[in-house]
Design an enzyme around this catalytic site. Structure first.
Site, short mmCIF file in Angstrom:
data_model
loop_
_atom_site.label_atom_id
_atom_site.label_comp_id
_atom_site.label_asym_id
_atom_site.label_seq_id
_atom_site.Cartn_x
_atom_site.Cartn_y
_atom_site.Cartn_z
N GLY A 11 146.79 -1.48 17.55
CA GLY A 11 147.41 -0.18 17.78
C GLY A 11 148.53 0.18 16.82
O GLY A 11 149.40 0.98 17.17
N SER A 12 148.49 -0.36 15.59
CA SER A 12 149.57 0.02 14.66
C SER A 12 149.46 1.51 14.27
O SER A 12 150.48 2.20 14.15
CB SER A 12 149.58 -0.87 13.42
OG SER A 12 148.46 -0.63 12.62
N ASN A 13 148.24 1.99 14.10
CA ASN A 13 148.09 3.43 13.80
C ASN A 13 148.50 4.29 14.98
O ASN A 13 149.15 5.33 14.81
CB ASN A 13 146.64 3.74 13.38
CG ASN A 13 146.38 3.35 11.95
OD1 ASN A 13 146.79 4.05 11.03
ND2 ASN A 13 145.71 2.22 11.76
N LYS A 64 126.37 4.30 29.39
CA LYS A 64 127.35 4.90 28.47
C LYS A 64 127.67 6.35 28.84
O LYS A 64 128.81 6.81 28.70
CB LYS A 64 126.77 4.85 27.05
CG LYS A 64 127.73 5.33 26.00
CD LYS A 64 127.33 4.84 24.63
CE LYS A 64 128.31 5.35 23.60
NZ LYS A 64 128.53 4.40 22.52
N MET A 89 136.66 0.73 18.56
CA MET A 89 135.51 0.09 17.94
C MET A 89 134.21 0.32 18.71
O MET A 89 133.49 -0.62 19.03
CB MET A 89 135.80 -1.42 17.75
CG MET A 89 137.08 -1.68 16.99
SD MET A 89 137.19 -0.81 15.39
CE MET A 89 136.49 -2.03 14.31
N ARG A 90 133.94 1.59 19.04
CA ARG A 90 132.69 1.95 19.71
C ARG A 90 132.14 3.23 19.11
O ARG A 90 132.93 4.09 18.72
CB ARG A 90 132.97 2.27 21.19
CG ARG A 90 133.07 1.10 22.01
CD ARG A 90 133.39 1.40 23.45
NE ARG A 90 133.70 0.13 24.02
CZ ARG A 90 132.79 -0.75 24.42
NH1 ARG A 90 131.52 -0.43 24.42
NH2 ARG A 90 133.15 -1.94 24.85
N LEU A 91 130.82 3.32 19.15
CA LEU A 91 130.20 4.58 18.73
C LEU A 91 130.43 5.62 19.82
O LEU A 91 130.36 5.31 21.01
CB LEU A 91 128.70 4.40 18.55
CG LEU A 91 128.22 3.83 17.22
CD1 LEU A 91 126.71 3.70 17.23
CD2 LEU A 91 128.67 4.71 16.06
N ILE A 92 130.68 6.85 19.41
CA ILE A 92 130.84 7.93 20.38
C ILE A 92 129.45 8.49 20.69
O ILE A 92 128.67 8.78 19.79
CB ILE A 92 131.74 9.05 19.79
CG1 ILE A 92 133.10 8.48 19.36
CG2 ILE A 92 131.92 10.19 20.79
CD1 ILE A 92 133.98 7.96 20.46
N HIS A 108 139.03 5.00 8.90
CA HIS A 108 138.22 3.83 8.56
C HIS A 108 138.76 3.21 7.27
O HIS A 108 139.06 3.93 6.31
CB HIS A 108 136.75 4.26 8.40
CG HIS A 108 135.85 3.10 8.16
ND1 HIS A 108 135.44 2.25 9.17
CD2 HIS A 108 135.31 2.61 7.01
CE1 HIS A 108 134.66 1.31 8.66
NE2 HIS A 108 134.57 1.50 7.36
C1 GAR Z 1 142.48 0.25 11.19
O1 GAR Z 1 142.58 -0.37 9.94
C2 GAR Z 1 141.32 1.23 11.20
O2 GAR Z 1 141.09 1.81 9.95
C3 GAR Z 1 140.18 0.34 11.62
O3 GAR Z 1 140.72 -0.49 12.60
C4 GAR Z 1 142.08 -0.77 12.26
C5 GAR Z 1 142.90 -0.65 13.51
O4 GAR Z 1 144.20 -1.10 13.28
N1 GAR Z 1 139.10 1.12 12.14
C6 GAR Z 1 137.83 0.85 11.93
O5 GAR Z 1 137.43 -0.12 11.29
C7 GAR Z 1 136.84 1.85 12.54
N2 GAR Z 1 135.53 1.66 12.06
P1 GAR Z 1 145.38 -0.79 14.31
O6 GAR Z 1 144.86 -1.20 15.69
O7 GAR Z 1 146.50 -1.66 13.86
O8 GAR Z 1 145.67 0.68 14.22
#
Ligand code: GAR
Length: 193
Positions: A11-13, A64, A89-92, A108
Site C-alpha cells: 500500500g505505498s501507492n 466473482k 492483484m486481480r482482474l476486474i 503497473h
Molecule cells: C506497484 O509497484 C504497482 O505498480 C504494482 O504493485 C505494486 C504495489 O505496490 N501493480 C501491479 O503489478 C499491477 N499489475 P504498493 O502496494 O507498495 O503500492
C-alpha cells in the site's frame, strides 16, 4: 470528487494518494480503501491516516460476479467517482467494469504493453532491457491492456537488482500517480460543471 483505492498488499501507492488528498493536493478525497486480503498492510496504513477501510474476501462469495456486486454496492454507497487500483492483484470482471465504465484506473510497473501481469520488474530484468518504467492506464477486461493514460521511463544501470529497480520504479510511481489522478479529477469536474 470521491476516490476509492483498491489494494492487495503493502500500500505505498495508496498511502501516497491518501497523504496527497489530505494535504489538499488532489481535487478529491479518499472515501474508502478496499482490500481483497484482510491481512494486507495497506489496511492498517489507511486506518492510521483516518481513512475508512473494508476487507472483502472473494472466497466468501459464490462466484466473482457476487463478489464484485458487493464491491459495487460499497462504492455506490460512498458515491465514489473514480476507482484507483494501487497494487490490486486481480482482474476486474464484467460486473464492476460495467458499473464503473471508464472510471477505473491502474498503475503497473513496466512500460506496457511490455511485461504485463505478475512480477513486471522481474520480467524486465530477465529480458535484460536497458529501459523499463511505469504505466497508468484505464482498466478493461484484459490483463494490463486498457488505454494508456501516462508512462514514465526508468533506465536500468549496470548490476541492477530486483530491489534497486523496484525502489526506483516506486519512487516514480509515487510522483506520477497523484499527478495523473489529480488531472483525471479535474477532467471529471470539468465534465460535471
Ligand atoms: C506497484 O509497484 C504497482 O505498480 C504494482 O504493485 C505494486 C504495489 O505496490 N501493480 C501491479 O503489478 C499491477 N499489475 P504498493 O502496494 O507498495 O503500492
Amino acid at each position: 470528487m470521491k476516490l476509492a483505492l483498491f489494494a492487495s498488499g503493502t500500500g505505498s501507492n495508496a498511502e501516497v494518494l491518501i497523504r496527497s488528498a489530505q494535504a489538499g493536493e488532489l481535487s478529491g478525497e479518499v472515501a474508502l480503501v478496499i482490500s481483497d486480503k484482510p491481512s494486507a498492510p495497506v489496511l492498517a496504513k489507511a486506518q492510521a491516516l483516518g481513512v475508512k477501510t473494508v476487507a472483502i474476501r472473494p472466497t466468501s462469495f459464490q462466484n466473482k460476479a457476487e463478489y464484485e456486486q458487493e464491491l459495487v454496492s460499497r462504492l455506490q454507497s460512498e458515491e465514489v467517482d473514480l476507482v484507483v487500483l494501487a497494487g490490486y492483484m486481480r482482474l476486474i470482471g464484467p460486473v464492476l467494469l460495467s458499473a464503473y465504465e471508464g472510471k477505473i484506473i491502474n498503475i503497473h510497473p513496466s512500460l506496457l504493453p511490455s511485461f504485463p501481469g505478475l512480477d513486471a520488474i522481474g520480467q524486465a530484468l530477465q529480458a535484460d532491457v536497458t529501459v523499463t518504467g511505469v504505466t497508468i492506464h484505464y482498466v478493461d477486461a484484459g490483463m494490463d491492456t486498457g488505454p494508456i493514460i501516462a508512462q514514465r521511463e526508468v533506465p536500468l544501470v549496470e548490476g541492477e537488482t530486483h530491489e534497486t529497480l523496484a525502489k526506483k520504479i516506486q519512487a516514480v510511481e509515487h510522483k506520477l500517480y497523484p499527478t495523473v489522478v489529480n488531472q483525471l479529477l479535474h477532467e471529471k469536474l470539468g465534465e460535471e460543471s
